[in-house]
Design a protein around this motif. Structure first.
Motif, short mmCIF file in Angstrom:
data_model
loop_
_atom_site.label_atom_id
_atom_site.label_comp_id
_atom_site.label_asym_id
_atom_site.label_seq_id
_atom_site.Cartn_x
_atom_site.Cartn_y
_atom_site.Cartn_z
N LEU A 2 0.83 -1.20 0.00
CA LEU A 2 0.00 0.00 0.00
C LEU A 2 0.86 1.25 0.00
N SER A 6 0.18 4.07 -2.91
CA SER A 6 -0.61 5.24 -2.53
C SER A 6 0.22 6.20 -1.69
N ARG A 8 -1.24 8.39 0.04
CA ARG A 8 -2.15 8.74 1.14
C ARG A 8 -1.94 7.86 2.36
N ALA A 9 -1.34 6.70 2.20
CA ALA A 9 -1.12 5.79 3.33
C ALA A 9 -0.18 6.41 4.35
N TYR A 72 -5.84 1.79 3.85
CA TYR A 72 -6.14 2.99 3.05
C TYR A 72 -7.27 3.80 3.66
N SER A 75 -6.21 5.50 6.86
CA SER A 75 -5.26 6.59 6.61
C SER A 75 -5.97 7.89 6.25
#
Length: 209
Positions: A2, A6, A8-9, A72, A75
């Motif tokens: 992840l 991403s 955003r994690a 995700y 987060s």
């Protein structure tokens, strides 16, 4: 995984995902594992229709999905982390496309390669085409002096087409250069920036002497 896919994690979300994965794995193990002697075996935890009935090999697949999805979503409730784009898969793809475009530009300047303006990934050559192109390039220069003169022109053209004219300021740190590594017919050394935030790393490949 992840963290690679991403930006955003974050750490808080991943901690929650790990806890969720442990709980799910514990549930799946207890509701699918029988213990006992002989034919008198019972489940460690029997929840009836809610027992984990899938094949045990699928437990690893579902555990990864739990970590990715929960990580995700969790987060999103915490601040976005400050991550170097070069550490992400998207950053690697961007760097790869940039490298391919550099190769395309150089080939265009050397001998007018077909397909300029297309996506770099679509420019492909067979072995015979590549060999013929390199032979054609080599036949244009008959001395080191001729090549040095042409090299100056190529350098300015490459920098101009890549939007690097003028060049950005030179970093103050010295590069990290590894010793030469010998292989069958060639030698390789690695050059990288001491500042990992820039993500600069190059390999120099030469024919073995």
């Amino acid at each position: 995984m992840l963290g690679l896919l991403s930006s955003r994690a974050n750490r808080q979300g991943m901690n929650i995902a790990i806890v969720a994965c442990i709980l799910f794995t514990t549930y799946a193990f207890l509701t699918s594992t029988k213990v006992g002697v002989g034919e008198h075996k019972t489940l460690l935890l029997d929840w009836g229709r809610y027992n984990f009935t899938q094949h045990k090999l699928m437990l690893g697949v579902y555990s990864h999905l739990v970590v990715i999805v929960v990580g995700y979503v969790a987060s999103l409730f915490f601040p976005r982390p400050d991550i170097d784009p070069n550490l992400l898969f998207s950053g690697w793809r961007k760097a790869r496309r940039s490298a391919l475009r550099v190769v395309t530009v150089v080939l265009v300047l050397l001998c007018g390669v077909r397909g300029f303006g297309q996506q770099p990934e679509k420019v492909r050559f067979t072995y015979e085409e590549g060999k013929a192109m390199l032979d054609s390039i080599a036949s244009r220069y008959h001395s080191k002096k001729e090549w040095e003169e042409r090299k100056v022109e190529l350098r300015s053209c490459v920098l101009s087409r890549l939007g690097l004219s003028p060049l950005p300021a030179r970093p103050g740190s010295k590069p990290i250069v590894t010793p030469w590594r010998r292989f069958d017919g060639y030698e390789v050394r690695e050059c990288s920036d001491r500042d990992p935030s820039r993500g600069i790393c190059e390999w120099v490949v030469v024919q073995a002497s």
